[in-house]
Design an enzyme around this catalytic site. Structure first.
Site, short mmCIF file in Angstrom:
data_model
loop_
_atom_site.label_atom_id
_atom_site.label_comp_id
_atom_site.label_asym_id
_atom_site.label_seq_id
_atom_site.Cartn_x
_atom_site.Cartn_y
_atom_site.Cartn_z
N GLU A 196 -5.71 16.90 -10.79
CA GLU A 196 -6.25 17.06 -12.14
C GLU A 196 -7.75 17.29 -12.17
OE1 GLU A 196 -5.70 13.84 -14.91
OE2 GLU A 196 -5.18 15.20 -16.48
N HIS B 152 -3.85 10.64 -28.07
CA HIS B 152 -4.22 9.31 -27.56
C HIS B 152 -5.02 8.53 -28.59
CE1 HIS B 152 -3.69 9.97 -22.92
NE2 HIS B 152 -2.54 9.83 -23.57
N GLU C 194 6.78 17.66 -25.97
CA GLU C 194 6.28 18.10 -24.66
C GLU C 194 6.94 19.42 -24.23
OE1 GLU C 194 3.85 16.61 -22.97
OE2 GLU C 194 3.70 14.66 -23.94
N HIS D 279 4.74 8.35 -28.20
CA HIS D 279 3.80 9.24 -27.52
C HIS D 279 4.01 10.69 -27.96
CE1 HIS D 279 1.28 10.91 -24.35
NE2 HIS D 279 2.30 11.67 -23.97
N ARG E 205 -5.01 21.70 -14.28
CA ARG E 205 -3.95 20.77 -14.68
C ARG E 205 -4.20 20.16 -16.04
NH1 ARG E 205 -1.09 16.11 -11.08
NH2 ARG E 205 -0.31 14.83 -12.78
N HIS F 84 -3.15 15.92 -26.38
CA HIS F 84 -3.16 14.55 -25.90
C HIS F 84 -4.45 13.80 -26.23
CE1 HIS F 84 0.48 15.74 -23.89
NE2 HIS F 84 0.62 14.57 -23.29
N LYS G 39 5.62 22.71 -15.56
CA LYS G 39 4.72 21.64 -15.15
C LYS G 39 4.47 21.69 -13.64
CE LYS G 39 3.36 16.92 -15.63
NZ LYS G 39 3.49 15.65 -16.33
N ASN H 245 -2.59 18.56 -21.03
CA ASN H 245 -2.95 17.56 -22.03
C ASN H 245 -3.17 18.16 -23.41
OD1 ASN H 245 -2.85 15.37 -20.27
ND2 ASN H 245 -4.91 15.83 -19.50
N ARG I 278 0.81 -1.22 0.00
CA ARG I 278 0.00 0.00 0.00
C ARG I 278 0.84 1.27 0.00
NH1 ARG I 278 -2.75 -2.81 4.12
NH2 ARG I 278 -4.43 -4.10 3.29
N LYS J 122 1.73 11.14 -11.74
CA LYS J 122 0.91 10.16 -12.44
C LYS J 122 1.68 8.86 -12.64
CE LYS J 122 -2.18 13.03 -15.20
NZ LYS J 122 -2.69 13.21 -16.57
#
Lengths: 367, 367
Positions: free
Chosen positions: B234, B249, B182, B262, B238, B245, B224, B242, B118, B140
């Protein structure tokens, strides 16, 4: 209905306890943000309560996820079924995952909610006494790994816990007893008056008297919430909740998941922690026997498996999460109602505890 | 060496950027609590840097975990190899997981650290430009699911990010370009002066000039970190990170993971977001073309795959994480250096964006 607020800042949530709460739409509506809901349950609980809960949620797009029943399914393969269902029905980040079932369902649904799109809302509706007083409070979620129980998971708080005490009517008596092991534990670690209350009311609880059930669940959750509030991420005092669990996990692992119920292993493990506390001179033999007598009245095992020798315990305890830098730490009782976490004990006392004759110790303590 | 502090209360951490930081034992020692360390890397990076990092960590019990290389391995089966190694070597709750590699390694090692018992400590040592400016900042972590990228994961902050710019010498030029997508993005969404700096220095960066690399990484991470500081989970602003993106994606998913890098998909997706911002009258065609020209100078694709028709984009975008209650939201530019997240656009503008002739639009913008 009784309500207890677990105070964790912006992640605070209510625990509602009472009869027929499965039918109370407003309790759910208060805590659901979006229009999508997934109900995660299992093959045993679904025929009993899934239709009723779906009816209560008639205003939502409901995706039922029915998993196989049993601790042996608490693994990645089963968890994957939840993700498949959520993605298959295109659940977005505003979805709510509801766990309807016992601790295994709560742990898996909670970990799925923690992980799906990096975290979506989660509501617990525990249907076993064990999960009502233990797994549904404290934010622990996760799955097992072949090399250890609960080794993969997350700390993740629910938006609400809704405990319908009438679901205990369909619980096998053996599982009710397993839940009582945790209830009794709260008395032992931090609430001696509650232990006295349990000695007076254990028979009413076992007969499913509604008021007695609600009171015992409420006091158990309050005890756990108090400890968790003080230490959400289990860095210190929270570990006292694991009374009997280090010995108990060794029993569960050695016997194979699901052979002993978790609460049964905790009961025998608690007796070992009582014996060790006794050998250290912290509690007296009559105090130890008082606790063992209550566990027996709850129809719980108080003797570890005959085939488990000290070396088996030691082997399994070495991968326990409470091992810090190779040093074993145990939860023991300073006195009845006051637990401590300590690594400061002579090794020979541990060995004597593992070698004690629990059969002889407990046989005169009539259930 | 330059150091940037990411301010997240008790989970704050430093980002160190400079030459040969892999050899700097004191940077690691400052952020490692226990005596156990697992280095998670892959078959490509291990022969280049694993021995050196192991030598730097000579005072610790080090478990190397070498995973297969590639986005197609960013799944549960590979993640399981990390858990197997941690449990096999009996790593306890005080262990530290170090990610040595690109974004896939960082995402998987981070999610493993978030989930193991955990949550255990985690340090990022990103070795690609993309992961240095993107995946290593913001917390992330996660893995892919057959039905969608990054659908399973956690928000989990590292204890430190250590960026050794000399690792970029072994990076294929195509991947350096992918990282620049990026870097350029940060200029577009929130830092117009940085965009101007990039226009003046893009050739030095591509030639791996050390000062230019450090400066561009520092300014990217600072941009960032500023956005992440304002919105860790997010829920709002935030999402401007993206840019490109959502379209990107869709390209990655449609083409199959790993066919387009990517950053390449983000580059083409950014061009689509620029075009849509242009069609909405928010930026001018010369502003759009200025950004496209810089992407081309970074040797990045600026045209989506010829075989992707509007309906392919729409299909893949429907399961995007930025879909809220079925409403598609996109990151667009109000002006160069200012992005917004909005669902407030005419559907026909989206359709026109998906149908635009990007080949004709970009062919005169010489690289």
């Amino acid at each position: 209905m009784q309500t207890l607020q677990v105070d964790l800042g912006e992640r605070s949530y209510p625990i509602h306890i009472g009869e027929r709460l499965i039918d109370r739409a407003e309790l759910l509506a208060d805590r659901i943000r979006g229009r999508q809901v997934a109900i995660v349950t299992n093959e045993t609980v679904a025929p009993l309560y899934l239709d009723r809960l779906t009816q209560t949620l008639s205003g939502y797009a409901v995706t039922p996820v029915i998993l196989p029943d049993g601790e042996e399914h608490k693994n990645w393969q089963t968890l994957q079924l939840i993700f498949d269902a959520l993605l298959g029905a295109r659940h977005d980040r505003n979805t709510t995952v509801i766990a309807l079932g016992g601790g295994v369902i709560g742990d898996m649904a909670g970990y799925a909610a923690a992980s799906y799109q990096r975290g979506v809302d989660f509501i617990q509706m525990p249907t076993t006494l064990l999960s009502q007083v233990d797994s549904s409070v404290g934010g622990k979620t996760g799955i097992n790994h072949p090399l250890g129980k609960n080794m993969i998971g997350a700390f993740y708080q629910p938006r609400a816990v809704i405990i319908d005490t009438t679901t205990l009517a369909t619980l096998p008596p053996r599982e009710l007893s397993a839940g009582l092991a945790e209830v009794i534990k709260y008395g032992l670690i931090c609430d001696e008056p509650f232990l006295g209350w349990l000695e007076r009311n254990i028979d009413r609880i076992r007969a499913l008297d509604s008021a007695a059930l609600t009171e015992s669940i409420h006091r158990s959750c309050a005890a756990k919430a108090k400890v968790v509030n003080a230490d959400e991420r289990e860095s210190g005092v929270r570990a006292i909740l694991n009374l009997g669990h280090t010995f108990g996990h060794a029993i569960e692992t050695h016997m194979g998941y699901g052979v002993w119920l978790h609460g049964e292993a905790v009961s025998a493990g608690t007796v070992m922690a009582l014996e060790m506390s006794c050998q250290l001179g912290w509690i007296s033999p009559p105090e130890r026997d008082r606790a063992i007598r209550l566990l027996r009245r709850a129809a719980l095992p108080v003797v570890p498996p005959a085939q488990m020798k000290p070396q088996e315990f030691l082997k399994h305890m070495a991968v326990d999460k409470k091992v810090l830098d190779g040093r074993l730490r145990l939860v023991l009782l300073r006195q009845i109602g006051e637990a401590v976490v300590t690594g400061d004990f002579p090794y020979d006392v541990l060995e004597a505890t593992l070698s004690a004759d629990y059969g002889a110790m407990t046989e005169h303590l009539g259930a």
